[in-house]
Design a protein around this motif. Structure first.
Motif, mmCIF file in Angstrom:
data_model
loop_
_atom_site.group_PDB
_atom_site.id
_atom_site.type_symbol
_atom_site.label_atom_id
_atom_site.label_comp_id
_atom_site.label_asym_id
_atom_site.label_seq_id
_atom_site.Cartn_x
_atom_site.Cartn_y
_atom_site.Cartn_z
ATOM 1 N N GLY A 265 0.831 -1.214 0.000
ATOM 2 C CA GLY A 265 0.000 0.000 0.000
ATOM 3 C C GLY A 265 0.859 1.254 0.000
ATOM 4 N N LYS A 266 2.084 1.140 -0.474
ATOM 5 C CA LYS A 266 3.017 2.272 -0.416
ATOM 6 C C LYS A 266 2.565 3.443 -1.282
ATOM 7 N N THR A 267 1.860 3.152 -2.390
ATOM 8 C CA THR A 267 1.457 4.255 -3.278
ATOM 9 C C THR A 267 0.539 5.223 -2.543
ATOM 10 N N ALA A 268 -0.465 4.664 -1.864
ATOM 11 C CA ALA A 268 -1.383 5.541 -1.125
ATOM 12 C C ALA A 268 -0.652 6.230 0.026
ATOM 13 N N ALA A 269 0.414 5.603 0.529
ATOM 14 C CA ALA A 269 1.149 6.197 1.649
ATOM 15 C C ALA A 269 1.755 7.542 1.261
ATOM 16 N N PHE A 270 2.146 7.689 -0.002
ATOM 17 C CA PHE A 270 2.620 9.030 -0.397
ATOM 18 C C PHE A 270 1.555 9.817 -1.150
ATOM 19 N N ALA A 271 0.677 9.097 -1.893
ATOM 20 C CA ALA A 271 -0.305 9.808 -2.724
ATOM 21 C C ALA A 271 -1.340 10.547 -1.880
ATOM 22 N N GLN B 92 0.477 3.141 -13.237
ATOM 23 C CA GLN B 92 -0.288 2.683 -12.076
ATOM 24 C C GLN B 92 -0.412 3.750 -11.003
ATOM 25 N N VAL B 93 0.722 4.405 -10.737
ATOM 26 C CA VAL B 93 0.700 5.462 -9.712
ATOM 27 C C VAL B 93 -0.257 6.571 -10.163
ATOM 28 N N HIS B 94 -0.206 6.884 -11.461
ATOM 29 C CA HIS B 94 -1.093 7.916 -11.996
ATOM 30 C C HIS B 94 -2.558 7.505 -11.836
ATOM 31 N N ASP B 95 -2.860 6.259 -12.159
ATOM 32 C CA ASP B 95 -4.242 5.772 -11.990
ATOM 33 C C ASP B 95 -4.683 5.894 -10.533
ATOM 34 N N ASN B 96 -3.766 5.512 -9.630
ATOM 35 C CA ASN B 96 -4.119 5.600 -8.208
ATOM 36 C C ASN B 96 -4.375 7.045 -7.783
ATOM 37 N N LEU C 277 4.316 -4.212 -10.947
ATOM 38 C CA LEU C 277 2.973 -4.427 -11.472
ATOM 39 C C LEU C 277 2.005 -4.654 -10.319
ATOM 40 N N ASP C 278 0.908 -3.953 -10.370
ATOM 41 C CA ASP C 278 -0.072 -4.121 -9.314
ATOM 42 C C ASP C 278 -1.084 -5.167 -9.740
ATOM 43 N N ILE C 279 -0.785 -6.403 -9.416
ATOM 44 C CA ILE C 279 -1.709 -7.481 -9.729
ATOM 45 C C ILE C 279 -2.127 -8.059 -8.383
ATOM 46 N N ALA C 280 -3.378 -7.815 -8.038
ATOM 47 C CA ALA C 280 -3.810 -8.175 -6.690
ATOM 48 C C ALA C 280 -4.001 -9.691 -6.564
#
Ligand code: AMP
Length: 449
Positions: free
Chosen positions: A50-56, A92-96, A312-315
């Motif tokens: 969940g690091k992307t949301a941690a900075f986004a 992916q980061v942009h989509d998030n 790659l964000d593949i859940a």
């Protein structure tokens, strides 16, 4: 712990609840308050945490709230820059960012190689708050004066270790030197803190706070590692056998080279599997399609090289197969990081030929755990896999990474595998990375001579 208690704005809370996020992950709980209070941050966290949301989230909060306060009609210059190692991660980061910021008036752009410059130039001319970019393409835009970085006050380095690994150090330094230094907040996310990452942090960060989420070499506890010894010439058929055991199971298959991935993809396709390949020679459109098809189940097998699969964000991927073992044990951890996430069970299968014994020993040593060795009936090799022999240890830069198909890059022959992770070719990343790759090639040639 809730997102409300982290002090996030209602517009973000609404977006998070629409995303189905109920509670912050540990990295989010630790990092968000630090970022909101303006500290520089060194965060040890891998993809899947969940690091992307941690900075986004704190970034969007800062910018979104400012926009509400100032609500000016003036064109806006970008205030935050997020650098990522690969195009996929940038997308992916942009989509998030778009998903989390959908109820805020924050303008974002993604800028990466492999697609035309024209559309990006148009986007960069508009009002913008956040740019997500790969270093090479950003430098192309900087050199052509397409981008105004004069108001950047937050910089995020996502997967910093990987960017350095890919030869982007000169590009990163050039970008960082072009940013305003006064009161800049810098956030660095990295799976590992190798000395190069620490040196980068020491040079460009101010009194950073540190959060460390996972042991650098940790893999999720729910992952079952199985090793299937096999003769090299029977590997393809063993792969068919393994995949056929559950043909509906989404499986990510790692091959070492781009050429090898294509061959394998073709072979699996001929045998009726719904399969695609993803690697550095594929166009951005092909990569995006392959990933989307895999995510929505249109294909069940994705064959990838390490570099293409990075980030790659593949859940909740149920299985990862190492068709070829990685040249560097750490990459095993990156590969396997895609399975067994969020408490789910995961399967990590490795098809190991005799030439790869040493690589397997490296992996076992790194993981500090025994791996179940399970020959498969009909594919048992005449030799016995020995875990007590010498390790294969390959120096950090002695790896072949799947982006560098070399006829002589055989498993177990690391002296012929000599290039750092690096995008190349049509993808058009930065000249410095290309130059560094040339210097590796020269070294190979001089060593061979
Ligand atoms: P990342 O490590 O940023 O690549 O995130 C990995 C996955 O976790 C992504 O699919 C995210 O959408 C998801 N994710 C991130 N934060 C949360 C959360 N708090 N709750 C549930 N899922 C999350």
């Amino acid at each position: 712990m809730t997102f409300e208690s982290l002090g996030l704005a209602p517009a973000l809370l609404r977006a998070l609840s629409e995303q189905g996020y109920a509670t912050p992950t540990p990295i989010q709980a630790a990092a968000i308050p630090l970022v909101l209070t303006g500290h520089d941050l060194l965060a040890g966290a891998q993809t899947g945490t969940g690091k992307t949301a941690a900075f986004a989230l704190p970034l969007l909060q800062k910018l979104g709230v400012d926009q509400v306060l100032h609500n000016s009609k003036q064109p806006r210059k970008p205030r935050a820059l997020i650098l990522t190692p690969t195009r996929e991660l940038a997308a992916q980061v942009h989509d998030n960012l778009r998903a989390y910021g959908k109820h805020l008036r924050v303008y974002t752009a993604a800028v990466f190689g492999g697609v035309g410059m024209g559309g990006q130039i148009q986007t960069l001319r508009r009002s913008l708050d956040i740019i997500v970019a790969t270093p090479g393409r950003l430098i192309d835009h900087m050199d052509r004066r397409n981008v105004d970085l004069s108001c950047i006050d937050t910089l995020v380095l996502d997967e910093a270790d990987r960017m350095l690994d890919m030869g982007f150090a000169p590009a990163l330094k050039k970008i960082m030197s072009a940013l305003p230094k006064q009161q800049r907040q810098t956030l660095l996310f990295s799976a590992t803190f190798v000395p190069e990452v620490k040196a980068l942090a020491a040079q460009f960060m101010h009194d950073p706070r540190e959060v460390q989420m996972a042991q650098p070499n940790a893999v999720a506890v729910g992952v079952h590692h199985r090793v299937h010894p096999v003769d090299a010439d029977k590997k393809r058929d063993l792969l068919l056998h393994v995949l056929a055991a559950d043909s509906r199971r989404q499986t990510l298959v790692f091959a070492r080279t781009k050429h090898g991935s294509d061959k394998l993809c073709k072979y699996l396709d001929q045998h009726g599997f719904r399969v695609a390949a993803i690697h550095g020679n594929k166009s951005q459109g092909q990569r995006t399609r392959a990933l989307a098809d895999f995510k929505n189940g249109k294909t069940t097998v994705l064959v990838a090289t390490d570099i293409a699969a990075r980030g790659l964000d593949i859940a909740q991927l149920p299985a990862v197969v190492n068709y070829d073992l990685p040249m560097v044990a750490q990459d095993y951890v990156h590969r396997i990081g895609r399975t067994g996430r969020a408490g789910a069970e995961g399967l990590a299968l490795s098809l190991v030929s005799r030439e790869e014994e040493g690589l397997l020993r490296d992996i076992r040593r790194l993981l500090k755990q025994d791996l179940a060795i399970e020959p498969i009936a009909g594919f048992e090799p005449a030799w016995t896999l020995r875990m007590d022999g010498p390790a294969q240890t390959v120096r950090k830069h002695d790896r072949n990474n799947g982006n560098a198909p070399r006829n002589n890059a055989k498993p177990g022959k690391p002296s012929h595998a000599r290039r750092p992770h690096a995008p190349r070719g049509k993808g058009g990343e930065h000249a410095a990375a290309k130059k560094q790759r040339r210097s590796w090639r020269d070294k190979v040639n001089s060593r061979k001579a």
